[in-house]
Scaffold this motif. Structure first.
Motif, mmCIF file in Angstrom:
data_model
loop_
_atom_site.group_PDB
_atom_site.id
_atom_site.type_symbol
_atom_site.label_atom_id
_atom_site.label_comp_id
_atom_site.label_asym_id
_atom_site.label_seq_id
_atom_site.Cartn_x
_atom_site.Cartn_y
_atom_site.Cartn_z
ATOM 1 N N VAL A 1 0.840 -1.207 0.000
ATOM 2 C CA VAL A 1 0.000 0.000 0.000
ATOM 3 C C VAL A 1 0.875 1.257 0.000
ATOM 4 N N PHE A 2 1.883 1.265 0.864
ATOM 5 C CA PHE A 2 2.757 2.433 0.958
ATOM 6 C C PHE A 2 3.496 2.674 -0.359
ATOM 7 N N MET A 3 4.010 1.587 -0.955
ATOM 8 C CA MET A 3 4.793 1.740 -2.176
ATOM 9 C C MET A 3 3.915 2.174 -3.351
ATOM 10 N N MET A 4 2.664 1.717 -3.372
ATOM 11 C CA MET A 4 1.772 2.187 -4.442
ATOM 12 C C MET A 4 1.609 3.698 -4.358
ATOM 13 N N ARG A 5 1.535 4.171 -3.110
ATOM 14 C CA ARG A 5 1.344 5.608 -2.918
ATOM 15 C C ARG A 5 2.624 6.394 -3.243
ATOM 16 N N THR B 1 -4.510 8.510 -3.488
ATOM 17 C CA THR B 1 -4.986 7.609 -2.438
ATOM 18 C C THR B 1 -6.187 6.788 -2.890
ATOM 19 N N GLY B 2 -7.082 7.429 -3.660
ATOM 20 C CA GLY B 2 -8.261 6.707 -4.150
ATOM 21 C C GLY B 2 -7.879 5.506 -5.003
ATOM 22 N N GLU B 3 -6.902 5.695 -5.894
ATOM 23 C CA GLU B 3 -6.456 4.598 -6.760
ATOM 24 C C GLU B 3 -5.790 3.489 -5.938
ATOM 25 N N CYS C 1 -7.079 2.433 4.312
ATOM 26 C CA CYS C 1 -5.941 2.924 3.536
ATOM 27 C C CYS C 1 -5.137 3.935 4.369
ATOM 28 N N HIS C 2 -5.829 4.872 4.997
ATOM 29 C CA HIS C 2 -5.146 5.882 5.814
ATOM 30 C C HIS C 2 -4.463 5.256 7.019
#
Lengths: 207, 76
Positions: free
Chosen positions: A155-159, A166-168, A180-181
């Motif tokens: 999750v972190f790396m996608m961001r 964040t939505g994606e 997610c947050h």
């Protein structure tokens, strides 16, 4: 569709894109995909697919930089697709044993009233710009990233590495915005703690 | 008044979504009074900058060597 090279290239592969260069790009791609996916076989597949698509697509490249940017663009899509596929069959959970232990470590920084324990109150990091120029810092940073649990890391790396909004990220991971947050905050806190312990305060302790 | 723990969470969320005015004010008041959380905010900025440099070093074309970040695959 083709890139307009500033000079006509000889037919076939331009000389600047030789095997050594492709091998170098492949290494960087593998490192990037492995950090994201945490699965050597999946990372290998994603890199192979992206390279094949890039090199057999009939594209012409103005130079090495253009080629590298192009293949990493393809690789990003492959990685997101893989994460999306996997999260359909095995949903990313915000809570597991590894995540529990990160949360416990984070909670232990605070008193019962949720303010900092005096011993754990964050101190200013001296001269971070100098750290970013130090190759030893990057070894520590790499180790800290590698130590994140898989779901948290994905999750972190996608961001931060795939630069999705964040939505994606939430959609690809198949999780709610609030989870997610939670995961992103957990990842940042863990990385902050890791850098503090292993780098910024590591030299300041009395022996 | 926000607790420090809530403030850290809000600082993280500020990187991922736009905070409402009331949330920003609440966080601003907390940060004005809390050195520990101001330092935490500095750390988040360093972390973000480190991620950016690391990412650019791996994925960039001819920018290589501009920052100090080595490709992690080299030298292993």
């Amino acid at each position: 569709m083709s890139y307009h090279a500033p000079y006509p290239q000889p037919t076939g592969e331009p000389a600047i894109i030789d095997n050594a260069f492709v091998e170098h790009v492949r290494r960087d791609m593998l490192a990037f995909a492995q950090l994201q996916l945490r699965d050597a076989a999946l990372a290998e597949d994603a890199v192979q697919d992206a390279l094949t698509a890039a090199l057999t697509g009939g594209q012409e490249f103005a130079g090495r930089s253009a080629l590298k940017t192009w293949v990493f663009g393809i690789l990003r899509h492959k990685i997101v697709d893989l994460i999306r596929q996997q999260s359909r069959t095995t949903p990313i959970s915000a809570f597991g044993d590894d995540e529990d232990s990160l949360d416990q470590a984070f909670d232990s920084l605070f008193k019962e009233n949720a303010h900092w324990q005096p011993a754990h109150r964050p101190a200013a990091w001296g001269d971070p710009e100098a750290s970013l120029r130090d190759k030893h810092f990057w070894a520590v940073f790499d180790a800290c990233l590698t130590h994140l649990p898989k779901n948290t890391a994905r999750v972190f790396m996608m961001r931060e590495f795939l630069e999705l909004d964040t939505g994606e990220v939430c959609t690809a991971a198949g999780i709610s915005t609030s989870n997610c947050h939670v995961i992103l905050h957990r990842a940042r806190s863990a990385l902050r703690g890791c850098l503090e312990k292993s780098w910024f305060l590591a030299g300041e302790r009395p022996c | 008044m926000l607790s420090c723990k809530d403030a850290t969470r809000r600082m993280s969320e500020a990187e991922d979504r736009e905070l409402a005015l009331s949330e920003r004010l609440e966080l601003g008041m907390h940060l004005a009074l809390c050195k520990g959380c101001r330092n935490y905010q500095q750390h988040l900025h360093v972390l973000r900058e480190a991620c950016r440099e690391y990412r650019e070093e791996l994925t960039g074309g001819e920018e290589k060597g501009k920052s100090g970040a080595p490709a992690p695959s080299s030298g292993r």
